[in-house]
Design an enzyme around this catalytic site. Structure first.
Site, short mmCIF file in Angstrom:
data_model
loop_
_atom_site.label_atom_id
_atom_site.label_comp_id
_atom_site.label_asym_id
_atom_site.label_seq_id
_atom_site.Cartn_x
_atom_site.Cartn_y
_atom_site.Cartn_z
N GLY B 115 0.81 -1.22 0.00
CA GLY B 115 0.00 0.00 0.00
C GLY B 115 0.83 1.26 0.00
N LYS B 116 2.15 1.13 0.27
CA LYS B 116 3.03 2.31 0.31
C LYS B 116 2.39 3.42 1.16
CE LYS B 116 5.65 0.64 -3.32
NZ LYS B 116 4.95 -0.60 -3.67
N ARG B 117 1.86 3.03 2.33
CA ARG B 117 1.19 4.02 3.17
C ARG B 117 2.19 4.87 3.94
NH1 ARG B 117 -2.53 2.27 0.16
NH2 ARG B 117 -4.58 1.68 0.97
#
Lengths: 309, 309
Positions: B115-117
């Site tokens: 998610g590359k949050r």
């Protein structure tokens, strides 16, 4: 009927910068209210349900946010729902997110989905589709999305393409409101500039061909209002970008701190206030909707005054 | 019953690095398969339904991913579902995402939610709750999450706290596989190093107190396999981090390109392959499950051979 279709198409093809400029002029406001629903901070009348499971909590989120939209709509140009809080409730939360976005749009508010998304281009295309693109039967979920620039130009390009086609905008994370923003964003480059100045230069390039009739690009930036000097520097580096300024209120910044952001015009900055508006009832007492509305009205007036237009 | 509870608690409290090390040893594999479902690339038997609306498309995604899990399970240590593709179908997509994560975990595979949050700490706490934390009645949705480091230490801290408590891991985006990764990640700092080297130094600090018994930290990094030199540099800078390496296959990197990533041990790197496995049937023909299984078996063998343990 023909009239309705024309109006709908006009909205879709107008550039994001022009849509913001028109909304600011119409509402005489540069305020966004952040929708950050948290189970433990919900008004008691909603909190009761929220402990019966995720579906109930998501319903409570949706009711809370709809109530907030009703309360603040006269005073704001838009809302900024924070995806993380909805994602914390999984698919039920995302259902509430969709409902809240649709409700805010039906109240003629701009919706800035705060997701700080960013990935390589084939993946970024999916994020653009999720938030900024018109699908067959439905309008884009949001008018704009916050985007993380760490992956560079080709990772941002799918968002730019969506903005060109469907009239949305993005806000690239530039200099954030937290103390830790110094760790990476303030690193000093070989030419003496902080990293985020170079990111600003890149953002200016990315947004150059998306400038609307009001002189504002569809590509804006997020600058923490907790860094007043950075706001001035970002304003000079990005004269055509809308500055999205979180950090006023609970995080400690004041409307006076953001005054210089408006040097490019009354719609050249948007101030986001979240906790101090949506949870105003916890300080002020009384009805949560009335408290939120009153606080939004107050901040809107203060920001309009410092903007000086 | 008492035994089951103990086993469950053991899983929960083991450090992520140890869980990866045990999985790699047990499966004799360092392969992750990326679950990137796209409506236009689904097998014909599933694609038919997918055009009847989002609910049907989400069902097709779930069936596709469950079939892939069955097909590749013997050859992989885990799967890496890409959130963006599920989010593109809104709440229906997130329901499918949850179903796929649960299915993969029931097949005893690690789940790396891609998610590359990343956001300021109060928001990052919500992302950590969404993906890495045990809730009352359910295990964490994923075993690990990809995280964007641009916001600095305090924005990563809530993820570290979740990893400490519930045994998950994070992979910080360090040097990505795309060409545009140079725009920001390769910027030269005042001391002559590229930016991503300093991010690597930060990541090492962040993961220092989360090193497990196998010498591997819960805090890993994403390094594109398309940059073989960067892999060697990342390996030296982060001797205790697991390197998550996308880019083998469709993006052009080969197993030989990633060999040096394994210098810290057989579980010190995980190779992710997405398109060339899950859409193998489009090249090879035949049943999509068999084609995916055969390609996963092939890549697993090639990676195991270059890893040299």
């Amino acid at each position: 009927m023909a009239h309705e279709i024309q109006a709908d198409q006009a909205v879709a093809t107008a550039r994001f910068g022009d849509r913001v400029a028109e909304a600011v002029e119409r509402k005489r406001s540069q305020l966004l209210v952040g929708l950050d629903p948290r189970p433990d901070l919900l008004p008691v009348e909603l909190r009761g349900d929220a402990h019966l499971g995720r579906e109930h909590a998501a319903d409570a989120f949706a009711r809370f946010c709809r109530g907030l939209v009703d309360a603040v709509a006269p005073y704001v140009v838009g809302v900024k729902p924070q995806l993380a809080f909805f994602e914390a409730l999984g698919a039920d939360g995302m259902r509430a997110f969709e409902e809240v976005c649709a409700y805010a749009r039906s109240a003629e508010l701009l919706v800035v989905a705060d997701g700080k998304r960013g990935d390589v281009s084939s993946t970024a295309r999916a994020y653009a589709a999720a938030y900024l693109e018109r699908a067959e039967e439905r309008p884009p979920l949001a008018d704009a999305l916050t985007v993380n620039p760490y992956l560079g130009r080709d990772a941002v390009e799918p968002f730019l393409a969506a903005c060109r086609r469907d009239g949305g905008g993005i806000f690239c994370v530039l200099k954030t409101s937290n103390a830790g923003s110094a760790d990476v964003q303030d690193l000093v480059l070989s030419d003496g500039r902080p990293l985020w100045h170079e990111v600003a230069r890149l953002v200016r390039e990315w947004g150059e061909d998306l400038v609307g009739e009001h002189g504002l690009s569809s590509v804006g930036v997020v600058v923490g209002a907790t860094h007043p000097r950075a706001i001035g520097e970002a304003r000079r580096a990005l004269p055509q970008s809308i500055l999205l300024l979180p950090g006023v209120g609970a995080q400690g910044a004041t409307p006076a701190d953001v005054a210089r952001a408006f040097a490019s015009g009354p719609a050249s900055a948007l101030v986001n206030v979240s906790r101090s508006v949506i949870y105003a009832y916890r300080v002020e007492g009384g009805d949560w909707r009335s408290a939120a509305g009153a606080e939004a009205a107050r901040v809107r007036r203060d920001v309009w005054a410092v903007a000086g237009w």
